[in-house]
Design a protein around this motif. Structure first.
Motif, PDB file in Angstrom:
ATOM      1  N   ALA A 249       0.808  -1.222   0.000  1.00 42.63           N
ATOM      2  CA  ALA A 249       0.000   0.000   0.000  1.00 42.63           C
ATOM      3  C   ALA A 249       0.844   1.275   0.000  1.00 42.63           C
ATOM      4  CB  ALA A 249      -0.938  -0.003   1.203  1.00 42.63           C
ATOM      5  N   LEU A 250       1.995   1.228   0.650  1.00 37.77           N
ATOM      6  CA  LEU A 250       2.823   2.442   0.758  1.00 37.77           C
ATOM      7  C   LEU A 250       3.722   2.589  -0.471  1.00 37.77           C
ATOM      8  CD1 LEU A 250       3.850   2.545   4.532  1.00 37.77           C
ATOM      9  CD2 LEU A 250       2.412   4.178   3.300  1.00 37.77           C
ATOM     10  N   ALA A 251       3.253   3.370  -1.421  1.00 36.18           N
ATOM     11  CA  ALA A 251       4.031   3.707  -2.617  1.00 36.18           C
ATOM     12  C   ALA A 251       4.308   5.203  -2.591  1.00 36.18           C
ATOM     13  CB  ALA A 251       3.254   3.331  -3.875  1.00 36.18           C
ATOM     14  N   PHE A 252       5.476   5.590  -3.060  1.00 32.00           N
ATOM     15  CA  PHE A 252       5.820   7.010  -3.056  1.00 32.00           C
ATOM     16  C   PHE A 252       5.062   7.760  -4.147  1.00 32.00           C
ATOM     17  CE2 PHE A 252       9.814   5.099  -1.276  1.00 32.00           C
ATOM     18  CZ  PHE A 252       9.627   5.575   0.019  1.00 32.00           C
ATOM     19  N   VAL A 253       4.986   9.072  -3.982  1.00 31.68           N
ATOM     20  CA  VAL A 253       4.284   9.907  -4.961  1.00 31.68           C
ATOM     21  C   VAL A 253       4.954   9.776  -6.331  1.00 31.68           C
ATOM     22  CG1 VAL A 253       3.335  11.580  -3.320  1.00 31.68           C
ATOM     23  CG2 VAL A 253       5.665  11.887  -4.190  1.00 31.68           C
ATOM     24  N   PRO A 254       4.216  10.021  -7.413  1.00 32.21           N
ATOM     25  CA  PRO A 254       4.755   9.799  -8.758  1.00 32.21           C
ATOM     26  C   PRO A 254       6.071  10.522  -9.050  1.00 32.21           C
ATOM     27  CG  PRO A 254       2.384  10.073  -8.877  1.00 32.21           C
ATOM     28  CD  PRO A 254       2.773  10.348  -7.447  1.00 32.21           C
ATOM     29  N   HIS A 255       6.238  11.764  -8.587  1.00 35.24           N
ATOM     30  CA  HIS A 255       7.477  12.469  -8.955  1.00 35.24           C
ATOM     31  C   HIS A 255       8.692  11.865  -8.259  1.00 35.24           C
ATOM     32  CE1 HIS A 255       8.366  14.955  -5.335  1.00 35.24           C
ATOM     33  NE2 HIS A 255       7.064  15.036  -5.175  1.00 35.24           N
ATOM     34  N   VAL A 256       8.516  11.263  -7.070  1.00 34.71           N
ATOM     35  CA  VAL A 256       9.623  10.570  -6.401  1.00 34.71           C
ATOM     36  C   VAL A 256       9.974   9.297  -7.169  1.00 34.71           C
ATOM     37  CG1 VAL A 256      10.238   9.230  -4.337  1.00 34.71           C
ATOM     38  CG2 VAL A 256       9.263  11.517  -4.099  1.00 34.71           C
ATOM     39  N   ARG A 257       8.958   8.563  -7.581  1.00 39.99           N
ATOM     40  CA  ARG A 257       9.198   7.336  -8.348  1.00 39.99           C
ATOM     41  C   ARG A 257       9.850   7.659  -9.692  1.00 39.99           C
ATOM     42  NH1 ARG A 257       3.686   6.211  -7.058  1.00 39.99           N
ATOM     43  NH2 ARG A 257       3.167   6.044  -9.279  1.00 39.99           N
ATOM     44  N   ALA A 258       9.426   8.736 -10.324  1.00 38.37           N
ATOM     45  CA  ALA A 258       9.988   9.106 -11.625  1.00 38.37           C
ATOM     46  C   ALA A 258      11.460   9.490 -11.495  1.00 38.37           C
ATOM     47  CB  ALA A 258       9.191  10.263 -12.227  1.00 38.37           C
ATOM     48  N   LEU A 259      11.783  10.293 -10.483  1.00 39.78           N
ATOM     49  CA  LEU A 259      13.180  10.658 -10.269  1.00 39.78           C
ATOM     50  C   LEU A 259      13.991   9.423  -9.892  1.00 39.78           C
ATOM     51  CD1 LEU A 259      15.444  12.706 -10.049  1.00 39.78           C
ATOM     52  CD2 LEU A 259      14.658  13.260  -7.737  1.00 39.78           C
ATOM     53  N   GLY A 260      13.421   8.567  -9.040  1.00 38.50           N
ATOM     54  CA  GLY A 260      14.111   7.332  -8.662  1.00 38.50           C
ATOM     55  C   GLY A 260      14.391   6.455  -9.868  1.00 38.50           C
ATOM     56  N   ASP A 261      13.410   6.318 -10.768  1.00 39.19           N
ATOM     57  CA  ASP A 261      13.616   5.525 -11.986  1.00 39.19           C
ATOM     58  C   ASP A 261      14.723   6.116 -12.855  1.00 39.19           C
ATOM     59  OD1 ASP A 261      11.756   3.472 -11.588  1.00 39.19           O
ATOM     60  OD2 ASP A 261      10.102   4.682 -12.366  1.00 39.19           O
ATOM     61  N   ALA A 262      14.765   7.444 -12.923  1.00 41.08           N
ATOM     62  CA  ALA A 262      15.800   8.102 -13.716  1.00 41.08           C
ATOM     63  C   ALA A 262      17.188   7.825 -13.127  1.00 41.08           C
ATOM     64  CB  ALA A 262      15.543   9.608 -13.773  1.00 41.08           C
ATOM     65  N   LEU A 263      17.307   7.896 -11.809  1.00 42.55           N
ATOM     66  CA  LEU A 263      18.603   7.635 -11.159  1.00 42.55           C
ATOM     67  C   LEU A 263      19.029   6.184 -11.373  1.00 42.55           C
ATOM     68  CD1 LEU A 263      18.191   9.523  -7.747  1.00 42.55           C
ATOM     69  CD2 LEU A 263      19.153  10.367  -9.890  1.00 42.55           C
ATOM     70  N   VAL A 264      18.092   5.264 -11.223  1.00 43.64           N
ATOM     71  CA  VAL A 264      18.404   3.843 -11.437  1.00 43.64           C
ATOM     72  C   VAL A 264      18.861   3.611 -12.875  1.00 43.64           C
ATOM     73  CG1 VAL A 264      17.399   1.520 -11.568  1.00 43.64           C
ATOM     74  CG2 VAL A 264      16.870   3.002  -9.629  1.00 43.64           C
ATOM     75  N   SER A 265      18.160   4.225 -13.820  1.00 45.20           N
ATOM     76  CA  SER A 265      18.522   4.082 -15.231  1.00 45.20           C
ATOM     77  C   SER A 265      19.931   4.610 -15.499  1.00 45.20           C
ATOM     78  CB  SER A 265      17.508   4.828 -16.100  1.00 45.20           C
ATOM     79  OG  SER A 265      17.866   4.760 -17.470  1.00 45.20           O
ATOM     80  N   ARG A 266      20.275   5.735 -14.886  1.00 40.88           N
ATOM     81  CA  ARG A 266      21.594   6.331 -15.110  1.00 40.88           C
ATOM     82  C   ARG A 266      22.698   5.539 -14.424  1.00 40.88           C
ATOM     83  NH1 ARG A 266      19.310  12.548 -14.371  1.00 40.88           N
ATOM     84  NH2 ARG A 266      17.981  12.446 -16.226  1.00 40.88           N
ATOM     85  N   LEU A 267      22.357   4.821 -13.374  1.00 44.32           N
ATOM     86  CA  LEU A 267      23.322   3.928 -12.735  1.00 44.32           C
ATOM     87  C   LEU A 267      23.520   2.664 -13.567  1.00 44.32           C
ATOM     88  CD1 LEU A 267      22.054   4.360  -9.075  1.00 44.32           C
ATOM     89  CD2 LEU A 267      24.412   4.816  -9.808  1.00 44.32           C
ATOM     90  N   GLN A 268      22.453   2.176 -14.158  1.00 45.61           N
ATOM     91  CA  GLN A 268      22.535   0.954 -14.954  1.00 45.61           C
ATOM     92  C   GLN A 268      23.105   1.190 -16.346  1.00 45.61           C
ATOM     93  OE1 GLN A 268      18.390  -0.204 -14.752  1.00 45.61           O
ATOM     94  NE2 GLN A 268      18.781  -1.663 -13.095  1.00 45.61           N
ATOM     95  N   TYR A 269      22.887   2.391 -16.878  1.00 43.47           N
ATOM     96  CA  TYR A 269      23.343   2.727 -18.230  1.00 43.47           C
ATOM     97  C   TYR A 269      24.114   4.047 -18.181  1.00 43.47           C
ATOM     98  CZ  TYR A 269      19.610  -0.626 -19.107  1.00 43.47           C
ATOM     99  OH  TYR A 269      18.807  -1.734 -19.083  1.00 43.47           O
ATOM    100  N   PRO A 270      25.313   4.036 -17.594  1.00 49.40           N
ATOM    101  CA  PRO A 270      26.036   5.291 -17.341  1.00 49.40           C
ATOM    102  C   PRO A 270      26.495   6.023 -18.598  1.00 49.40           C
ATOM    103  CG  PRO A 270      27.404   3.386 -16.828  1.00 49.40           C
ATOM    104  CD  PRO A 270      26.036   2.869 -17.058  1.00 49.40           C
ATOM    105  N   SER A 271      26.512   5.344 -19.739  1.00 48.33           N
ATOM    106  CA  SER A 271      26.971   6.007 -20.966  1.00 48.33           C
ATOM    107  C   SER A 271      25.895   6.879 -21.589  1.00 48.33           C
ATOM    108  CB  SER A 271      27.434   4.964 -21.988  1.00 48.33           C
ATOM    109  OG  SER A 271      26.358   4.095 -22.316  1.00 48.33           O
ATOM    110  N   ASP A 272      24.661   6.774 -21.067  1.00 47.35           N
ATOM    111  CA  ASP A 272      23.565   7.571 -21.628  1.00 47.35           C
ATOM    112  C   ASP A 272      23.840   9.066 -21.500  1.00 47.35           C
ATOM    113  OD1 ASP A 272      22.138   5.421 -22.388  1.00 47.35           O
ATOM    114  OD2 ASP A 272      20.697   5.488 -20.738  1.00 47.35           O
ATOM    115  N   THR A 273      23.452   9.810 -22.511  1.00 50.08           N
ATOM    116  CA  THR A 273      23.481  11.261 -22.403  1.00 50.08           C
ATOM    117  C   THR A 273      22.390  11.696 -21.457  1.00 50.08           C
ATOM    118  OG1 THR A 273      24.229  11.446 -24.686  1.00 50.08           O
ATOM    119  CG2 THR A 273      23.298  13.429 -23.666  1.00 50.08           C
ATOM    120  N   ARG A 274      22.726  12.565 -20.534  1.00 50.14           N
ATOM    121  CA  ARG A 274      21.750  13.002 -19.532  1.00 50.14           C
ATOM    122  C   ARG A 274      20.871  14.099 -20.112  1.00 50.14           C
ATOM    123  NH1 ARG A 274      25.657  12.868 -14.193  1.00 50.14           N
ATOM    124  NH2 ARG A 274      26.094  10.658 -14.335  1.00 50.14           N
ATOM    125  N   THR A 275      19.788  13.644 -20.679  1.00 52.09           N
ATOM    126  CA  THR A 275      18.861  14.603 -21.261  1.00 52.09           C
ATOM    127  C   THR A 275      18.050  15.265 -20.170  1.00 52.09           C
ATOM    128  OG1 THR A 275      17.255  12.837 -21.517  1.00 52.09           O
ATOM    129  CG2 THR A 275      18.682  13.280 -23.396  1.00 52.09           C
TER     130      THR A 275
END
Length: 518
Positions: A249-275
């Motif tokens: 039941a306890l899920a974070f608000v959408p903007h926290v999840r979105a930023l978290g997903d972005a950070l995870v993606s940049r950790l997993q794919y560090p060569s990506d250009t940070r758009t």
């Protein structure tokens, strides 16, 4: 920062007088060193007079050592089946009572993870009483000074929807109860406020002491409420319901999840250009990343703030000035009433009661087999001593990242200066990491151990007593230190541990909320 240069070496009495004057002026020149307002901020003195590495021989060897590929492979291997699986049963038959007994309010203090446990307990108590829960009120944290509300942190609609068949929850009280506020209870003794709830109270205590108030007045408010529900002798459906609240039941608000997903993606794919971070960023990058193999990363929760350093009463190598500053801080905040103060530093370390410094947690990771190619995400608030204290950790792990290095100021604008939201992002990234490790016990460590156990994810639990003893032994070679670390952590990397009496269900979800596989 003021600098003083002494060029006349033939006038030692003048130099001594000036040194004495400086000691007297330190509280004026460096108020953050002696002020209680310095909560969790880096020590100005520690950054100016940065402590040298305390384990320089081990550090030098660690920097020169090479990790075997087989050792690296074992480290990153996910946990296999351990014979247990989550079993938070959700009945198809609604269990919500037809009539509510009244409203239940709770006021929660502490940081994010303490409040999270309080929320789970509040929902469970509401179910025990057949009461309607008002979304919990989160007190302003006196340390972090964060006024974020439940709805600022958690997705309230998701929360209510997941639990709708189990307990009635409302976002706010109806108008006839609008008088029941924090301010109302702060001004006088009120018949509807319960302030004597014992720590780890039983279900019967709530039925005997709270239910009559709810039935008489239509509402009851409990404050304080942290740690106010027992972990033992509760019906199994209540235990599993607490886990349902925590893990579903306890899920974070959408903007926290979105930023978290972005950070995870940049950790997993560090060569990506940070758009630029925006509403289309996750959809665009997720589609592209699905076609590539994700890189692995470790989350290190480094809790080494001024409060912890002072309260531990340990020596962290900052010399007499640091000892004096921390002693003064202990006196100001806790009036000297700190249990650890009666022990020597050596005794505390032998007992595993000293938090690991950034240098020490770095040496632990290196001994386990992580090397300078490891991507490390630093989940922490401000570190006592600042960058000077972290420099040795960064030497060992140059690919270390955090929120600031991975996301722009604009991307972090919604969480800036809000400790609970910063912690929420760290929690989210931690739950998506390949490996999690914490430098010291605490609420974040306990929350992660429980949540990652529930999901069967690898979590390293430092053997604090062993490490304390190893770091006291200055004659150990790197190979001896490394072998001792490896041997001492063989069964501390995510192996399930079943809850014992009085232990927290949020740290040890098995066997209450987990079932043995057939």
């Amino acid at each position: 920062m003021m600098r003083f240069h002494y060029r006349n070496h033939h006038q030692p009495h003048r130099a001594g007088a000036m040194a004495g004057l400086l000691v007297l002026l330190f509280p004026v020149l460096l108020p953050s060193l002696f002020s209680p307002l310095g909560h969790a901020s880096p020590s100005t003195f520690s950054e100016w007079n940065a402590p040298k590495p305390r384990h320089s021989r081990l550090l030098k060897s660690a920097l020169q050592s090479e990790t075997l590929n087989i050792q690296q492979s074992d480290l990153w291997t996910p946990l296999g089946s351990q014979g247990w699986t989550p079993c938070v049963e959700s009945s198809n038959v609604p269990t919500l009572p037809e009539n509510s007994t009244g409203f239940l309010q709770v006021f929660l203090d502490g940081g994010l993870n303490q409040q999270r446990m309080g929320i789970c307990d509040a929902v469970a108590v509401a179910k025990i009483l057949n009461a309607t829960l008002v979304i919990p009120y989160l007190e302003v944290n006196p340390v972090w000074r964060d006024s974020s509300s439940f709805m600022d942190i958690f997705d309230v609609d998701h929360f209510i929807d997941v639990l709708k068949d189990d307990v009635s929850i409302v976002k706010e009280l109806p108008s006839e109860f609008s008088w029941s506020t924090r301010e109302y209870y702060a001004t006088a003794i009120r018949a509807t406020r319960i302030k004597t709830a014992p720590v780890h109270a039983s279900a019967n205590w709530y039925l005997e002491n709270v239910l009559p108030i709810v039935q008489s007045y239509g509402i009851a408010a409990i404050s304080p409420f942290s740690h106010r529900l027992a972990f033992d002798n509760l019906p199994m459906d209540i235990q599993r319901f607490r886990c349902k609240v925590n893990f579903q039941a306890l899920a974070f608000v959408p903007h926290v999840r979105a930023l978290g997903d972005a950070l995870v993606s940049r950790l997993q794919y560090p060569s990506d250009t940070r758009t630029a971070f925006g509403t289309n960023y996750l959809r665009e990058t997720t589609d592209a990343n699905d076609k590539r193999q994700a890189g692995k990363f470790v989350v290190l929760h480094l809790r080494f703030d001024k409060d912890m350093a002072a309260h531990s009463a340990c020596d962290f190598g900052g010399g007499k000035a640091e000892k004096l500053a921390l002693a003064k801080y202990r006196q100001t905040i806790w009036q000297g009433r700190v249990l650890n103060s009666q022990f020597t530093d050596e005794e505390l370390r032998n007992q595993g009661r000293c938090p690991l410094t950034p240098e020490e947690i770095g040496l632990l990771l290196a001994a386990l087999g992580f090397d300078n190619s490891t991507r490390l995400y630093l989940a922490s608030h401000k570190v006592y001593g600042g960058e000077a204290r972290i420099s040795t950790l960064r030497q060992l792990f140059p690919l270390m990242e955090d929120k600031k290095s991975l996301a722009s100021s604009e991307e972090r604008s919604q969480i800036k200066g809000k400790a609970s939201l910063l912690a929420a992002v760290d929690y989210y990234v931690s739950m998506h990491s390949d490996i999690f490790i914490s430098a010291s016990p605490g609420n974040m460590h306990n929350a992660m151990v429980g949540h990652r156990t529930y999901n069967n994810l690898k979590t390293i639990r430092p053997n604090m007593a062993l490490l304390g003893q190893l770091f006291l032994n200055k004659s150990l070679s790197w190979s001896e230190f490394q072998q001792s670390v490896i041997d001492g952590h063989r069964n501390r990397q995510g192996e399930i541990r079943l809850r014992k009496p009085k232990q927290s269900i949020y740290t040890y979800p098995g066997p209450d909320c987990m079932c043995q596989e057939a």
